[in-house]
Motif scaffolding. Structure first.
Motif, PDB file in Angstrom:
ATOM      1  N   GLY A 132       0.785  -1.229   0.000  1.00  0.00           N
ATOM      2  CA  GLY A 132       0.000   0.000   0.000  1.00  0.00           C
ATOM      3  C   GLY A 132       0.815   1.275   0.000  1.00  0.00           C
ATOM      4  N   ALA A 133       2.124   1.179  -0.225  1.00  0.00           N
ATOM      5  CA  ALA A 133       2.975   2.378  -0.227  1.00  0.00           C
ATOM      6  C   ALA A 133       2.671   3.256  -1.430  1.00  0.00           C
ATOM      7  CB  ALA A 133       4.447   1.980  -0.237  1.00  0.00           C
ATOM      8  N   LYS A 134       2.791   4.554  -1.255  1.00  0.00           N
ATOM      9  CA  LYS A 134       2.602   5.523  -2.328  1.00  0.00           C
ATOM     10  C   LYS A 134       3.981   5.910  -2.840  1.00  0.00           C
ATOM     11  CE  LYS A 134      -1.437   7.227   0.055  1.00  0.00           C
ATOM     12  NZ  LYS A 134      -1.789   8.131   1.131  1.00  0.00           N
ATOM     13  N   ILE A 135       4.327   5.399  -4.021  1.00  0.00           N
ATOM     14  CA  ILE A 135       5.670   5.602  -4.571  1.00  0.00           C
ATOM     15  C   ILE A 135       5.579   6.335  -5.917  1.00  0.00           C
ATOM     16  CG2 ILE A 135       7.877   4.430  -5.011  1.00  0.00           C
ATOM     17  CD1 ILE A 135       6.752   2.010  -3.506  1.00  0.00           C
ATOM     18  N   LYS A 136       4.431   6.886  -6.206  1.00  0.00           N
ATOM     19  CA  LYS A 136       4.176   7.544  -7.492  1.00  0.00           C
ATOM     20  C   LYS A 136       5.212   8.633  -7.770  1.00  0.00           C
ATOM     21  CE  LYS A 136       0.661   9.967 -10.102  1.00  0.00           C
ATOM     22  NZ  LYS A 136      -0.716  10.484 -10.121  1.00  0.00           N
ATOM     23  N   GLY A 137       5.822   8.546  -8.969  1.00  0.00           N
ATOM     24  CA  GLY A 137       6.759   9.567  -9.411  1.00  0.00           C
ATOM     25  C   GLY A 137       8.120   9.542  -8.732  1.00  0.00           C
ATOM     26  N   ALA A 138       8.389   8.529  -7.937  1.00  0.00           N
ATOM     27  CA  ALA A 138       9.681   8.443  -7.247  1.00  0.00           C
ATOM     28  C   ALA A 138      10.784   8.014  -8.211  1.00  0.00           C
ATOM     29  CB  ALA A 138       9.601   7.452  -6.089  1.00  0.00           C
ATOM     30  N   ASN A 139      11.998   8.440  -7.928  1.00  0.00           N
ATOM     31  CA  ASN A 139      13.167   8.014  -8.692  1.00  0.00           C
ATOM     32  C   ASN A 139      13.729   6.773  -8.012  1.00  0.00           C
ATOM     33  OD1 ASN A 139      15.533   7.651 -10.083  1.00  0.00           O
ATOM     34  ND2 ASN A 139      16.537   9.467  -9.270  1.00  0.00           N
ATOM     35  N   MET A 140      13.533   5.611  -8.663  1.00  0.00           N
ATOM     36  CA  MET A 140      14.021   4.349  -8.120  1.00  0.00           C
ATOM     37  C   MET A 140      15.018   3.706  -9.072  1.00  0.00           C
ATOM     38  SD  MET A 140      10.607   2.819  -6.333  1.00  0.00           S
ATOM     39  CE  MET A 140      11.476   1.965  -5.015  1.00  0.00           C
ATOM     40  N   VAL A 141      15.728   4.519  -9.824  1.00  0.00           N
ATOM     41  CA  VAL A 141      16.729   4.024 -10.769  1.00  0.00           C
ATOM     42  C   VAL A 141      17.773   3.209 -10.006  1.00  0.00           C
ATOM     43  CG1 VAL A 141      18.554   4.705 -12.373  1.00  0.00           C
ATOM     44  CG2 VAL A 141      16.358   5.906 -12.403  1.00  0.00           C
ATOM     45  N   GLY A 142      17.992   1.973 -10.453  1.00  0.00           N
ATOM     46  CA  GLY A 142      19.001   1.116  -9.840  1.00  0.00           C
ATOM     47  C   GLY A 142      18.649   0.595  -8.459  1.00  0.00           C
ATOM     48  N   ALA A 143      17.402   0.782  -8.021  1.00  0.00           N
ATOM     49  CA  ALA A 143      17.003   0.308  -6.689  1.00  0.00           C
ATOM     50  C   ALA A 143      16.892  -1.217  -6.665  1.00  0.00           C
ATOM     51  CB  ALA A 143      15.673   0.930  -6.278  1.00  0.00           C
ATOM     52  N   ASN A 144      17.131  -1.797  -5.507  1.00  0.00           N
ATOM     53  CA  ASN A 144      17.000  -3.236  -5.318  1.00  0.00           C
ATOM     54  C   ASN A 144      15.667  -3.506  -4.611  1.00  0.00           C
ATOM     55  OD1 ASN A 144      17.181  -5.942  -4.790  1.00  0.00           O
ATOM     56  ND2 ASN A 144      18.969  -5.810  -3.475  1.00  0.00           N
ATOM     57  N   LEU A 145      14.720  -4.067  -5.372  1.00  0.00           N
ATOM     58  CA  LEU A 145      13.409  -4.418  -4.832  1.00  0.00           C
ATOM     59  C   LEU A 145      13.218  -5.930  -4.819  1.00  0.00           C
ATOM     60  CD1 LEU A 145      11.716  -1.600  -6.819  1.00  0.00           C
ATOM     61  CD2 LEU A 145      11.391  -1.847  -4.367  1.00  0.00           C
ATOM     62  N   SER A 146      14.321  -6.663  -4.811  1.00  0.00           N
ATOM     63  CA  SER A 146      14.214  -8.127  -4.848  1.00  0.00           C
ATOM     64  C   SER A 146      13.488  -8.636  -3.602  1.00  0.00           C
ATOM     65  CB  SER A 146      15.593  -8.782  -4.968  1.00  0.00           C
ATOM     66  OG  SER A 146      16.377  -8.530  -3.834  1.00  0.00           O
ATOM     67  N   HIS A 147      12.511  -9.495  -3.840  1.00  0.00           N
ATOM     68  CA  HIS A 147      11.715 -10.118  -2.787  1.00  0.00           C
ATOM     69  C   HIS A 147      10.924  -9.109  -1.952  1.00  0.00           C
ATOM     70  CE1 HIS A 147      13.574 -13.976  -3.690  1.00  0.00           C
ATOM     71  NE2 HIS A 147      14.721 -13.333  -3.727  1.00  0.00           N
ATOM     72  N   ALA A 148      10.753  -7.891  -2.457  1.00  0.00           N
ATOM     73  CA  ALA A 148       9.942  -6.895  -1.744  1.00  0.00           C
ATOM     74  C   ALA A 148       8.462  -7.227  -1.917  1.00  0.00           C
ATOM     75  CB  ALA A 148      10.230  -5.498  -2.274  1.00  0.00           C
ATOM     76  N   TYR A 149       7.683  -6.946  -0.908  1.00  0.00           N
ATOM     77  CA  TYR A 149       6.236  -7.163  -0.946  1.00  0.00           C
ATOM     78  C   TYR A 149       5.599  -5.866  -1.426  1.00  0.00           C
ATOM     79  CZ  TYR A 149       1.617  -8.747   0.535  1.00  0.00           C
ATOM     80  OH  TYR A 149       0.296  -9.135   0.557  1.00  0.00           O
ATOM     81  N   LEU A 150       4.998  -5.903  -2.623  1.00  0.00           N
ATOM     82  CA  LEU A 150       4.515  -4.691  -3.279  1.00  0.00           C
ATOM     83  C   LEU A 150       3.005  -4.680  -3.500  1.00  0.00           C
ATOM     84  CD1 LEU A 150       7.380  -4.482  -5.925  1.00  0.00           C
ATOM     85  CD2 LEU A 150       7.048  -2.932  -3.987  1.00  0.00           C
ATOM     86  N   GLN A 151       2.260  -5.549  -2.848  1.00  0.00           N
ATOM     87  CA  GLN A 151       0.811  -5.593  -3.058  1.00  0.00           C
ATOM     88  C   GLN A 151       0.190  -4.234  -2.744  1.00  0.00           C
ATOM     89  OE1 GLN A 151      -1.322  -8.613  -0.912  1.00  0.00           O
ATOM     90  NE2 GLN A 151      -3.296  -7.824  -1.519  1.00  0.00           N
ATOM     91  N   GLY A 152      -0.556  -3.697  -3.703  1.00  0.00           N
ATOM     92  CA  GLY A 152      -1.252  -2.433  -3.508  1.00  0.00           C
ATOM     93  C   GLY A 152      -0.368  -1.201  -3.561  1.00  0.00           C
ATOM     94  N   ALA A 153       0.917  -1.373  -3.814  1.00  0.00           N
ATOM     95  CA  ALA A 153       1.814  -0.210  -3.908  1.00  0.00           C
ATOM     96  C   ALA A 153       1.537   0.550  -5.203  1.00  0.00           C
ATOM     97  CB  ALA A 153       3.278  -0.652  -3.866  1.00  0.00           C
ATOM     98  N   ASP A 154       1.553   1.869  -5.146  1.00  0.00           N
ATOM     99  CA  ASP A 154       1.317   2.713  -6.310  1.00  0.00           C
ATOM    100  C   ASP A 154       2.666   3.131  -6.888  1.00  0.00           C
ATOM    101  OD1 ASP A 154       0.598   4.540  -8.236  1.00  0.00           O
ATOM    102  OD2 ASP A 154      -0.479   5.874  -6.876  1.00  0.00           O
ATOM    103  N   LEU A 155       3.053   2.472  -7.974  1.00  0.00           N
ATOM    104  CA  LEU A 155       4.340   2.743  -8.623  1.00  0.00           C
ATOM    105  C   LEU A 155       4.163   3.527  -9.927  1.00  0.00           C
ATOM    106  CD1 LEU A 155       5.789  -0.792  -8.015  1.00  0.00           C
ATOM    107  CD2 LEU A 155       6.823   1.308  -7.164  1.00  0.00           C
ATOM    108  N   ARG A 156       2.987   4.105 -10.137  1.00  0.00           N
ATOM    109  CA  ARG A 156       2.763   4.863 -11.366  1.00  0.00           C
ATOM    110  C   ARG A 156       3.788   5.985 -11.494  1.00  0.00           C
ATOM    111  NH1 ARG A 156      -3.041   6.941 -10.742  1.00  0.00           N
ATOM    112  NH2 ARG A 156      -2.411   6.798  -8.562  1.00  0.00           N
ATOM    113  N   GLU A 157       4.307   6.117 -12.715  1.00  0.00           N
ATOM    114  CA  GLU A 157       5.261   7.162 -13.065  1.00  0.00           C
ATOM    115  C   GLU A 157       6.589   7.076 -12.306  1.00  0.00           C
ATOM    116  OE1 GLU A 157       3.274  10.974 -12.840  1.00  0.00           O
ATOM    117  OE2 GLU A 157       1.446  10.104 -13.654  1.00  0.00           O
TER     118      GLU A 157
END
Length: 85
Positions: free
Chosen positions: A50-75
């Motif tokens: 459920g995290a709000k990550i819209k428009g964030a710069n995640m270039v090169g980020a490590n999201l391996s095995h992260a729980y992303l259900q309901g997370a807003d990754l738009r843009e």
């Protein structure tokens, strides 16, 4: 900066500059990270439900095995991000 293993549920980090920070195994449930600079951050095994990550710069980020259900990754910029499970 290390936020590893911390509980940051409902934290408001909108627009924060956290380049290279370590969030491994952190709880970021419903955290507001909109527009944040999260380049090269480590979110491995983190709970981003459920995290709000819209428009964030995640270039090169490590999201391996992260729980992303309901997370807003738009843009969000995810170039070279690790999304392996």
């Amino acid at each position: 900066r290390s936020f590893a293993y911390l509980d940051l549920t409902n934290a408001i980090l909108t627009g924060a500059v956290l380049t290279g920070a370590d969030f491994r195994e952190a709880t970021l449930t419903r955290c507001d990270l909109r527009g944040a600079d999260l380049e090269r951050c480590n979110f491995s095994h983190a709970n981003l439900k459920g995290a709000k990550i819209k428009g964030a710069n995640m270039v090169g980020a490590n999201l391996s095995h992260a729980y992303l259900q309901g997370a807003d990754l738009r843009e969000a910029k995810l170039t070279n991000a690790n999304l392996q499970n």
